[in-house]
Write a protein that holds these residues in place. Structure first.
Motif, PDB file in Angstrom:
ATOM      1  N   GLU A  65       2.057  25.600 -11.065  1.00 46.23           N
ATOM      2  CA  GLU A  65       1.416  25.272  -9.668  1.00 46.23           C
ATOM      3  C   GLU A  65      -0.140  24.953 -10.022  1.00 46.23           C
ATOM      4  O   GLU A  65      -0.987  25.542  -9.146  1.00 46.23           O
ATOM      5  CB  GLU A  65       1.488  26.384  -8.846  1.00 46.23           C
ATOM      6  CG  GLU A  65       3.028  26.510  -8.164  1.00 46.23           C
ATOM      7  CD  GLU A  65       3.050  27.462  -7.076  1.00 46.23           C
ATOM      8  OE1 GLU A  65       2.846  27.018  -6.037  1.00 46.23           O
ATOM      9  OE2 GLU A  65       3.301  28.435  -7.288  1.00 46.23           O
ATOM     10  N   SER A 270       1.851  30.041  -0.244  1.00 48.61           N
ATOM     11  CA  SER A 270       1.556  28.554  -0.560  1.00 48.61           C
ATOM     12  C   SER A 270       2.063  28.005   0.953  1.00 48.61           C
ATOM     13  O   SER A 270       3.094  28.364   1.764  1.00 48.61           O
ATOM     14  CB  SER A 270       1.940  27.991  -1.459  1.00 48.61           C
ATOM     15  OG  SER A 270       3.343  27.865  -1.509  1.00 48.61           O
ATOM     16  N   THR A 272       2.610  23.493   2.125  1.00 42.84           N
ATOM     17  CA  THR A 272       2.599  22.073   1.546  1.00 42.84           C
ATOM     18  C   THR A 272       2.825  21.114   2.667  1.00 42.84           C
ATOM     19  O   THR A 272       3.613  21.414   3.440  1.00 42.84           O
ATOM     20  CB  THR A 272       3.862  21.927   0.338  1.00 42.84           C
ATOM     21  OG1 THR A 272       3.942  22.818  -0.642  1.00 42.84           O
ATOM     22  CG2 THR A 272       3.956  20.402  -0.143  1.00 42.84           C
ATOM     23  N   THR A 290      -1.002  20.884  -1.443  1.00 40.89           N
ATOM     24  CA  THR A 290      -0.544  22.176  -1.620  1.00 40.89           C
ATOM     25  C   THR A 290      -1.533  23.212  -1.582  1.00 40.89           C
ATOM     26  O   THR A 290      -2.825  23.215  -2.367  1.00 40.89           O
ATOM     27  CB  THR A 290      -0.022  22.306  -2.981  1.00 40.89           C
ATOM     28  OG1 THR A 290       1.076  21.403  -3.276  1.00 40.89           O
ATOM     29  CG2 THR A 290       0.755  23.715  -3.263  1.00 40.89           C
TER      30      THR A 290
END
Length: 578
Positions: A65, A270, A272, A290
């Motif tokens: 990530e 997170s 997205t 992201t």
């Protein structure tokens, strides 16, 4: 077509041929206001499902990530995630604003210009407007009717075409829900049922009661109350208990016409976003955003400098200052409208005495805060509204200065030997605590003994709403940059946004005088705005400290940043080179 100045409503009298106003139809991305609350996974059909939990925790760098590997994706290191997906359903945070402006769209927006300062960055021109969901608008000769011509063929992510019905229903919902829109839109918009009219499927007419409110109307439509919803989709989720699907949309995304759609949400970790293939201006160049939650601002800085993030936001001023000379990074220099502000609870002794409030204004070490806290990335303030409004002057207004002897003299006039009070600050914003420490230290010599009360955002909001705080340090701004809007936003009598309790008939009369001048950017109106600010300065319900620069840093390969009145990042305007 060239960008135009807002017409000077009220410049004609009586009826006559409408004045056609061309609107720029630029391709630089989208534009919008704010939002809040959150959490969900997404379906391919355009609707996010399943509210999961409140955002918390911190993630750190990982190879899977890290910074995006392609030219069409970006990783942003953020402090938190939004806690709701609908503005109508909750309060405002940076995360909420950023989600909202990228997933919603408005009728119009502000064009982009370069800041008129040394090494100026791009920013919105708050005093002009161009088309977004509307391709153009007309203003009647008497300045009371604004007619918007919608783009044809604009579709939401769910595939429903934008029509005038969506515009009218969106405002019907705002006025029949828990939305703050009615409080922030008056007096330009007070009754959408009366003021908004469907002319045909692609034309909406909006009437105002005073020509001088026209500029504020446009500012509102371009910003705070302007998001237009997919009413066909939301009506599918209406219930007896939720007649406008506000609760549903708070827990689900993708009910607007914005450039991005929610793709994935992991609680405390997170979020997205994916590019909306139906976006009116074309699918954005950046296909995937992201947002990675990194609670510690120092860690967000490290991710950026190590190349594990493309953008980092809500950084500490010292971190931004330390990166300004790094060729691999970009910091920004703009004409900021965001400022460090001191709210004063004027209903609570001893601050119910304006002499004590005036004394406080001399007890604050403005220069030290600009130097020590913001490291020079701040500008002194004269008054509290944007000094760059055309026609406005700051003549006769005082720039904040530290004068402990003057402060003690004013306290003596009030019959007060010293003041003991708390400075309320939100614990997630380091600069607030650092500024509070400076005030605490220097104010002792001015007769003020402060303790610092650090609280989470929810507790801060409760204290403001309940009127239990003494003074509060906060970062503040008016997202709609209209003089009468900014003058009334926090000071309208009885408004839920009036945290200080300030109300003054002479102040309101001065604002009305400016509106009556017709064009709010004229010198005649500017004289009235100056009069109002002088009344505010004498009453001192707030003490503004300094305009502050944005605490956001980009990697060198990310282009397209511009400063917005809501301070959030418009991802549709960005591009990336490797």
């Amino acid at each position: 077509m060239p960008a135009q100045n807002t017409p000077a409503p009220g410049g004609h009298d009586g009826a006559g041929d409408p004045v056609a106003i061309p609107v720029v139809t630029g391709s630089r991305g989208r534009r919008g206001p704010r939002l809040r609350r959150a959490g969900a996974a997404l379906t391919a059909g355009g609707v996010a499902i399943a509210l999961i939990a409140a955002c918390s925790g911190e993630t750190t760098s990982s190879s899977s990530e890290g910074s995006s590997s392609g030219a069409d994706s970006i990783v942003e290191a953020v402090a938190a995630l939004p806690t709701a997906f609908a503005y109508d359903a909750g309060a405002f945070t940076y995360e909420g604003f950023e989600f909202q402006i990228n997933t919603q769209a408005q009728l119009i927006r502000n064009p982009i210009v370069t800041a008129d300062r040394a090494d100026g960055s791009q920013e919105e021109d708050f005093f002009k407007f161009e088309g977004e969901l509307a391709e153009s608008y007309d203003v009647s000769a008497d300045g009371l009717t604004y007619t918007f011509h919608l783009r044809k063929g604009v579709k939401s992510f769910a595939g429903n075409e934008l029509t005038a019905d969506d515009v009218l229903w969106s405002y019907e919902r705002k006025w029949n829900s828990t939305s703050v829109a009615p409080a922030i839109s008056a007096p330009a918009i007070v009754d959408p049922a009366r003021q908004f009219k469907k002319v045909d499927d692609y034309t909406v007419a909006i009437t105002i009661d005073r020509a001088g409110d026209g500029f504020t109307l446009l500012s509102l439509l371009a910003n705070v109350s302007g998001d237009i919803f997919d009413s066909d989709l939301l009506k599918e989720h209406v219930t007896a208990d939720d007649p406008y699907a506000v609760k549903w949309s708070a827990e689900n995304g993708n009910f607007g016409y914005g450039a991005y759609v929610l793709d994935n949400w992991k609680s405390g970790q997170s979020l997205t976003l994916k590019a909306n293939p139906n976006y009116w201006a074309g699918e954005p160049a950046i296909k995937t955003i992201t947002q990675r939650v990194v609670a510690n601002p120092g860690t967000r800085t490290n991710l950026l400098t190590n190349g594990d993030a493309d953008i980092a936001v809500q950084l500490r001023p010292q971190d931004v200052n330390g990166m300004k000379d790094d060729d691999g990074l970009q910091t920004f220099n703009i004409d900021s409208i965001e400022y460090l502000n001191t709210n004063i609870n004027i209903k609570k002794a001893p601050f119910d005495d304006k002499l004590v409030r005036q004394a406080l204004s001399y007890a604050i070490p403005y220069d030290e805060i600009m130097k020590q806290v913001f490291l020079g990335r701040a500008d002194a303030m004269t008054g509290f509204i944007n000094p760059r409004y055309p026609g406005y002057t700051t003549d006769g207004l005082r720039t904040g200065s530290y004068d402990p002897d003057k402060a003690k003299s004013l306290l003596a006039q009030a019959g007060v030997s010293s003041v003991s009070a708390k400075i309320l600050v939100e614990n997630s914003i380091p600069a607030l605590e650092e500024a509070a420490v400076q005030i605490q230290s220097y104010a002792k010599d001015a007769g003020f003994n402060f303790t610092i009360d650090k609280q989470p955002a929810t507790a801060v909001q409760d204290a403001r709403s309940n009127g239990t705080y003494d003074i509060q340090l906060v970062t503040d701004k008016a997202i709609s940059q209209s003089p009468p809007y900014e003058l009334l936003l926090a000071f309208t009598k009885g408004s839920p946004l009036n945290a200080t309790g300030f109300a003054n008939d002479a102040y309101y009369a001065a604002v009305d005088k400016g509106v009556a001048a017709g064009d709010p950017l004229s010198e005649a109106a500017g004289t009235a705005w100056n009069e109002a600010v002088k009344i505010w300065q004498d009453e001192q319900p707030t003490v503004p400290v300094a305009f502050i620069q944005p605490n956001v840093v980009f990697g060198a390969g990310i282009d397209g940043y511009y400063y917005r009145s809501d301070s959030a990042i418009d991802f549709a305007a960005l591009s990336k080179t490797q």
